[in-house]
Enzyme design. Structure first.
Site, PDB file in Angstrom:
ATOM      1  N   GLU A 195      27.501  78.695  16.685  1.00 15.55           N
ATOM      2  CA  GLU A 195      26.359  79.355  17.131  1.00 15.55           C
ATOM      3  C   GLU A 195      26.096  79.076  18.780  1.00 15.55           C
ATOM      4  O   GLU A 195      25.200  78.431  19.203  1.00 15.55           O
ATOM      5  CB  GLU A 195      25.170  78.908  16.293  1.00 15.55           C
ATOM      6  CG  GLU A 195      25.053  79.504  14.939  1.00 15.55           C
ATOM      7  CD  GLU A 195      23.689  79.524  14.450  1.00 15.55           C
ATOM      8  OE1 GLU A 195      22.739  79.301  15.048  1.00 15.55           O
ATOM      9  OE2 GLU A 195      23.550  80.166  13.201  1.00 15.55           O
ATOM     10  N   GLU A 249      27.883  81.435   7.724  1.00 13.58           N
ATOM     11  CA  GLU A 249      26.418  80.951   7.423  1.00 13.58           C
ATOM     12  C   GLU A 249      25.687  81.815   6.734  1.00 13.58           C
ATOM     13  O   GLU A 249      25.530  83.209   7.558  1.00 13.58           O
ATOM     14  CB  GLU A 249      25.753  80.148   8.064  1.00 13.58           C
ATOM     15  CG  GLU A 249      26.296  78.761   8.503  1.00 13.58           C
ATOM     16  CD  GLU A 249      25.373  77.996   9.805  1.00 13.58           C
ATOM     17  OE1 GLU A 249      24.023  78.414   9.718  1.00 13.58           O
ATOM     18  OE2 GLU A 249      25.952  77.274  10.414  1.00 13.58           O
TER      19      GLU A 249
HETATM   20  C1  FCB Z   1      21.813  77.886  11.785  1.00 16.45           C
HETATM   21  C2  FCB Z   1      22.385  76.656  12.133  1.00 16.45           C
HETATM   22  C3  FCB Z   1      22.099  75.673  11.032  1.00 16.45           C
HETATM   23  C4  FCB Z   1      21.114  75.802  10.340  1.00 16.45           C
HETATM   24  C5  FCB Z   1      20.853  77.022   9.883  1.00 16.45           C
HETATM   25  C6  FCB Z   1      19.348  77.423   9.007  1.00 16.45           C
HETATM   26  O1  FCB Z   1      21.319  78.549  13.130  1.00 16.45           O
HETATM   27  O2  FCB Z   1      23.706  76.758  12.422  1.00 16.45           O
HETATM   28  O3  FCB Z   1      22.549  74.517  11.405  1.00 16.45           O
HETATM   29  O4  FCB Z   1      20.191  74.920  10.732  1.00 16.45           O
HETATM   30  O5  FCB Z   1      20.495  77.941  11.176  1.00 16.45           O
END
Ligand code: FCB
Length: 493
Positions: A211, A399
């Site tokens: 990210e 994710e």
């Molecule tokens: C993302 C992050 C991760 C976690 C999720 C909920 O932005 O990469 O570490 O906190 O959100």
């Protein structure tokens, strides 16, 4: 703190948790749950299946789960420093102990195994391996990831390692200003090359940085994440540039030092524009929007150039860069990972730039984190755009998940119906993408365990497994049973 290290729940417990109906469906008469464990997934399910080699897993990150913040000669990270500064994090929570995963990783691998997960994405803490960020190696730090990789492989779980999930060595922040300096990018590449050389006999796939947009914009722009800076625009643009440069340099370092066949790619929280109504005009506008909204990150990584609109809007504050930098940034990758949480809707307009972002209504539903709106269509459009705009042919959802406000019921189970709803809707949209041939190879659910959720501390829970923070006892939620069933069937149940 009580030591609650136990054998943990098994696959059989999850089947029970999924309900009597599931048990009956899955088991031969009187054979019990053991038979269900061994039984193959039900026959072909036409509409809602995933490709046969699709990988299902969960994701975590070092600072959010490991604890042991100053053990075994680990160096301080910017997150240690930030969380130790009173007033920064809700309730002044810190990751000092977190889930004590550093000591309980075997139990956590057993939880993954009970889910039936085939893969696991975790991050390596840079200051564990190089306490000062560069220079002297700390062999004990690397050993932890060595043991973790062995434990995963021993349980049939394929490791994917992220090399940077925000825990920059504090010493690099102090000495050169962290990501403000090009030296941090080169130090990152050295560390990435070293780790891949040592671990690529067992870890075959690496994510470079996690990210970019989040840690740069919120850490160096808005000042809300570590290191908590609010830089003026020109310096912020330079930070953006160094982050993507670090990615490219790390790709090159891994190519030259890791075992042949090691794969590498970024993990970015793409801003994927969803056509608010699926007309041809809105779809085209959403594609244009997606290129521009990611101009400083994914677009430059995949195209090797900053868009004209990005450079002209930056004007004199544009980053300083060379053509060689751009080539490095766009070093070919093996896959692209995208983190997808919250929607951005767009539609076509007649005036330049040809699109506009549609505001969310006041009552647009959200999950428990204030920033997380519900928008399952993103799980379709984000990978679809990667394929269409940039021709990416290997995609991971690195994710996806949701924050909820969980309380165990009288029987100690968390009945997180909202997480199940979220997952069912999101996976339905992802299935729409793979059914159309969008090359998504795997899905990492955030997260295996409730954990330290940055500014929210331990107040917002993202796990499939509930953590009692007084004892660190791990208890699978109802959503763990749901996800386990998705994995078992390789389809939406
Ligand atoms: C993302 C992050 C991760 C976690 C999720 C909920 O932005 O990469 O570490 O906190 O959100």
């Amino acid at each position: 703190m009580n030591d609650t290290r136990t054998a943990g729940p098994s696959r059989r417990d999850l089947i029970k948790l999924a309900g009597a109906g599931t048990l009956a469906l899955n088991s031969a008469p009187a054979a019990g749950a053991q038979a269900a464990e061994e039984q193959a997934a039900p026959g072909p399910c036409t509409a809602r299946t995933f490709p046969a080699d699709f990988l299902w897993g969960t994701a975590t990150s070092s600072y959010q789960i490991e604890g042991a913040w100053n053990e075994d000669d680990k160096g301080e990270s910017i997150w240690d420093r930030f969380a130790h500064t009173p007033g920064r994090i809700r309730n002044n929570d810190t990751g000092d102990v977190a889930l004590d995963h550093y000591h309980r990783y075997k139990e956590d691998v057993r939880l993954m195994k009970a889910l039936g997960a085939q893969t696991y994405r975790f991050s390596i803490s840079w200051p564990r391996v190089f306490p000062q960020g560069t220079g002297t190696l700390n062999p004990k730090g690397l050993d932890f990831y060595d043991r973790l990789a062995d434990e995963l492989l021993g349980n049939g779980i394929e490791p994917f390692a992220t090399l940077y999930h925000w825990d920059l060595p504090q010493s690099l922040q102090d000495s050169v200003g962290g990501w403000e300096s090009r030296e941090t990018a080169t130090a990152f590449a050295d560390y990435a090359g070293y780790v891949s050389e040592k671990l690529s006999d067992r870890i075959k796939r690496f994510f470079t940085l996690n990210e970019f947009a989040t840690f740069v914009e919120w850490g160096y722009g808005a000042g809300q994440l570590a290191p908590g800076l609010k830089l003026p625009r020109a310096r912020l643009n330079q930070v953006r540039h160094h982050a993507v440069l670090a990615h490219g340099l790390a790709v090159q370092a891994i190519r030259s030092r890791a075992k042949p066949g090691t794969q590498v790619g970024p993990a970015e929280n793409i801003t994927a524009a969803v056509p608010v109504i699926e007309t041809a005009e809105n779809i085209a506008a959403a594609e244009r929007a997606t290129r521009e909204l990611n101009a400083g990150y994914l677009t430059v990584m995949l195209e090797g150039r900053y868009t004209d609109a990005f450079l002209s809007s930056a004007g004199p504050d544009a980053p300083q860069f060379t053509d060689d930098d751009l080539k490095t940034i766009a070093s070919p990758v093996d896959f692209v990972g995208i983190n997808v949480y919250t929607p951005t809707y767009a539609r076509a307009i007649d005036a330049p730039p040809g699109y506009e972002v549609v505001p969310l209504s006041k009552s647009h539903p959200r999950m428990a984190s204030s920033w997380q709106f519900v928008g399952p269509e993103s799980l379709y459009w984000a990978p679809k755009h990667l394929q269409k705009i940039w021709n990416v042919n290997e995609i991971y959802i690195s994710e996806n998940g949701c924050g909820t406000d969980d309380t165990p019921a009288a029987d100690s189970i968390v009945y997180d119906s909202d997480r199940i709803m979220f997952l069912r809707n999101n996976l339905t949209m992802l299935q729409r993408a793979v059914a159309e041939g969008v090359p998504v190879r795997g899905y990492f659910l955030w997260s295996l365990l409730d954990n330290f959720e940055w500014l929210d501390g331990y107040g917002t829970r993202f796990g499939l497994v509930h953590i009692d923070y007084a004892t660190l006892k791990r208890t699978p939620k109802l959503s763990a049973a749901f996800y386990s069933e998705v994995i078992r069937r390789n389809a939406l149940p």
